[in-house]
Design a protein around this motif. Structure first.
Motif, mmCIF file in Angstrom:
data_model
loop_
_atom_site.group_PDB
_atom_site.id
_atom_site.type_symbol
_atom_site.label_atom_id
_atom_site.label_comp_id
_atom_site.label_asym_id
_atom_site.label_seq_id
_atom_site.Cartn_x
_atom_site.Cartn_y
_atom_site.Cartn_z
ATOM 1 N N ILE A 1 0.859 -1.178 0.000
ATOM 2 C CA ILE A 1 0.000 0.000 0.000
ATOM 3 C C ILE A 1 0.896 1.230 0.000
ATOM 4 N N GLU A 2 0.644 2.113 -0.921
ATOM 5 C CA GLU A 2 1.427 3.331 -0.999
ATOM 6 C C GLU A 2 1.089 4.259 0.166
ATOM 7 N N VAL A 3 2.055 5.078 0.558
ATOM 8 C CA VAL A 3 1.801 6.069 1.592
ATOM 9 C C VAL A 3 0.713 7.002 1.083
ATOM 10 N N GLY A 4 -0.243 7.279 1.928
ATOM 11 C CA GLY A 4 -1.339 8.155 1.540
ATOM 12 C C GLY A 4 -2.537 7.412 0.999
ATOM 13 N N THR A 5 -2.416 6.118 0.801
ATOM 14 C CA THR A 5 -3.515 5.327 0.280
ATOM 15 C C THR A 5 -4.432 4.909 1.419
ATOM 16 N N ALA A 6 -5.719 5.006 1.186
ATOM 17 C CA ALA A 6 -6.699 4.545 2.166
ATOM 18 C C ALA A 6 -7.475 3.397 1.544
ATOM 19 N N LYS A 7 -7.653 2.331 2.302
ATOM 20 C CA LYS A 7 -8.389 1.170 1.816
ATOM 21 C C LYS A 7 -9.337 0.682 2.892
ATOM 22 N N LEU A 8 -10.426 0.077 2.463
ATOM 23 C CA LEU A 8 -11.322 -0.607 3.384
ATOM 24 C C LEU A 8 -10.700 -1.943 3.750
ATOM 25 N N ALA A 9 -11.058 -2.473 4.910
ATOM 26 C CA ALA A 9 -10.519 -3.768 5.332
ATOM 27 C C ALA A 9 -10.798 -4.839 4.284
ATOM 28 N N ALA A 13 -6.017 -7.972 1.342
ATOM 29 C CA ALA A 13 -6.028 -9.436 1.446
ATOM 30 C C ALA A 13 -5.429 -9.921 2.762
ATOM 31 N N GLU A 14 -4.299 -9.365 3.153
ATOM 32 C CA GLU A 14 -3.623 -9.819 4.373
ATOM 33 C C GLU A 14 -3.096 -8.594 5.123
ATOM 34 N N VAL A 15 -3.770 -8.241 6.204
ATOM 35 C CA VAL A 15 -3.428 -7.025 6.947
ATOM 36 C C VAL A 15 -2.025 -7.087 7.535
ATOM 37 N N THR A 16 -1.529 -8.271 7.842
ATOM 38 C CA THR A 16 -0.195 -8.396 8.457
ATOM 39 C C THR A 16 0.932 -8.421 7.430
ATOM 40 N N ALA A 17 0.614 -8.288 6.139
ATOM 41 C CA ALA A 17 1.640 -8.336 5.095
ATOM 42 C C ALA A 17 2.294 -6.979 4.849
ATOM 43 N N GLN A 18 1.794 -5.923 5.469
ATOM 44 C CA GLN A 18 2.359 -4.596 5.291
ATOM 45 C C GLN A 18 2.209 -3.788 6.576
ATOM 46 N N ASN A 19 2.879 -2.667 6.634
ATOM 47 C CA ASN A 19 2.720 -1.750 7.760
ATOM 48 C C ASN A 19 1.440 -0.951 7.508
ATOM 49 N N VAL A 20 0.547 -0.924 8.510
ATOM 50 C CA VAL A 20 -0.758 -0.281 8.319
ATOM 51 C C VAL A 20 -1.194 0.478 9.560
ATOM 52 N N ILE A 21 -2.122 1.382 9.350
ATOM 53 C CA ILE A 21 -2.872 2.005 10.436
ATOM 54 C C ILE A 21 -4.301 1.514 10.264
ATOM 55 N N VAL A 22 -4.822 0.836 11.266
ATOM 56 C CA VAL A 22 -6.168 0.262 11.214
ATOM 57 C C VAL A 22 -7.056 1.059 12.166
ATOM 58 N N GLU A 48 -17.199 1.422 27.292
ATOM 59 C CA GLU A 48 -17.762 2.675 26.783
ATOM 60 C C GLU A 48 -16.985 3.855 27.358
ATOM 61 N N GLY A 49 -16.637 4.790 26.502
ATOM 62 C CA GLY A 49 -15.886 5.964 26.925
ATOM 63 C C GLY A 49 -14.382 5.791 26.832
ATOM 64 N N LYS A 50 -13.925 4.619 26.352
ATOM 65 C CA LYS A 50 -12.487 4.356 26.259
ATOM 66 C C LYS A 50 -12.131 3.771 24.901
ATOM 67 N N ALA A 51 -10.889 3.992 24.517
ATOM 68 C CA ALA A 51 -10.374 3.457 23.258
ATOM 69 C C ALA A 51 -8.897 3.138 23.436
ATOM 70 N N MET A 52 -8.348 2.464 22.435
ATOM 71 C CA MET A 52 -6.918 2.131 22.485
ATOM 72 C C MET A 52 -6.220 2.628 21.234
ATOM 73 N N VAL A 53 -4.970 2.985 21.418
ATOM 74 C CA VAL A 53 -4.041 3.195 20.309
ATOM 75 C C VAL A 53 -2.935 2.207 20.621
ATOM 76 N N LYS A 54 -2.825 1.170 19.785
ATOM 77 C CA LYS A 54 -1.957 0.042 20.116
ATOM 78 C C LYS A 54 -1.112 -0.364 18.920
ATOM 79 N N LEU A 55 0.167 -0.578 19.162
ATOM 80 C CA LEU A 55 1.086 -1.057 18.142
ATOM 81 C C LEU A 55 1.118 -2.576 18.212
ATOM 82 N N VAL A 56 0.832 -3.229 17.086
ATOM 83 C CA VAL A 56 0.805 -4.685 17.025
ATOM 84 C C VAL A 56 1.856 -5.126 16.016
ATOM 85 N N GLU A 57 2.815 -5.943 16.457
ATOM 86 C CA GLU A 57 3.856 -6.428 15.555
ATOM 87 C C GLU A 57 3.544 -7.848 15.119
ATOM 88 N N SER A 58 3.667 -8.088 13.818
ATOM 89 C CA SER A 58 3.442 -9.423 13.260
ATOM 90 C C SER A 58 4.742 -10.204 13.278
#
Length: 141
Positions: A1-9, A13-22, A48-58
């Protein structure tokens, strides 16, 4: 995925095949569900009222930055923290691989390390100690 590209899930095909922001939780985003191990209850671990920003390494070394909340508004607050990264970094609260974003609006956002996860442990049942008994040997005369 090129920098600046936005895609739907569904377009990745494979979310762990590239560096992504989900963005979005596992109930709304299949890529987030994959990163979280496809939980049976997609809302488990979210409050409710909480969220996460989490780095996940494959295993292949690729990383995903997961931005997810219990509700769409919770996710938006976490995305706002990411968008205002410099502000929160200056406050010194963006540390480690995961932070918890809390609030009820865009004006009362707090960012902190997540609370430790409570693991349920089965109660310990005391056991009577085993006392060795001398074997009884019949005596014959």
């Amino acid at each position: 995925i090129e920098v600046g590209t936005a895609k739907l899930a569904s377009e990745v095909a494979e979310v762990t095949a590239q560096n992504v922001i989900v963005v979005g939780g596992p109930c709304a985003n299949s890529a987030a569900a994959t990163l979280m191990g496809n939980p049976a209850n997609c809302a488990e671990g979210f409050t409710e009222g909480k969220a996460m920003v989490k780095l996940v390494e494959s295993a292949n070394g690729k990383v995903a930055l997961l931005v997810a909340g219990a509700s769409a508004m919770d996710t938006r607050r976490a995305a706002r923290v990411l968008a205002d990264y410099a502000k929160w970094q200056e406050k010194g609260v963006l540390k480690g691989t995961e932070v918890e974003v809390a609030g009820t609006s865009f004006t009362d956002i707090t960012v902190a390390a997540p609370a430790p996860k409570v693991v349920a442990v089965a109660p310990v049942v005391p056991v009577e100690p085993v006392v060795p008994v001398e074997p009884v040997v019949p005596v014959t005369t």
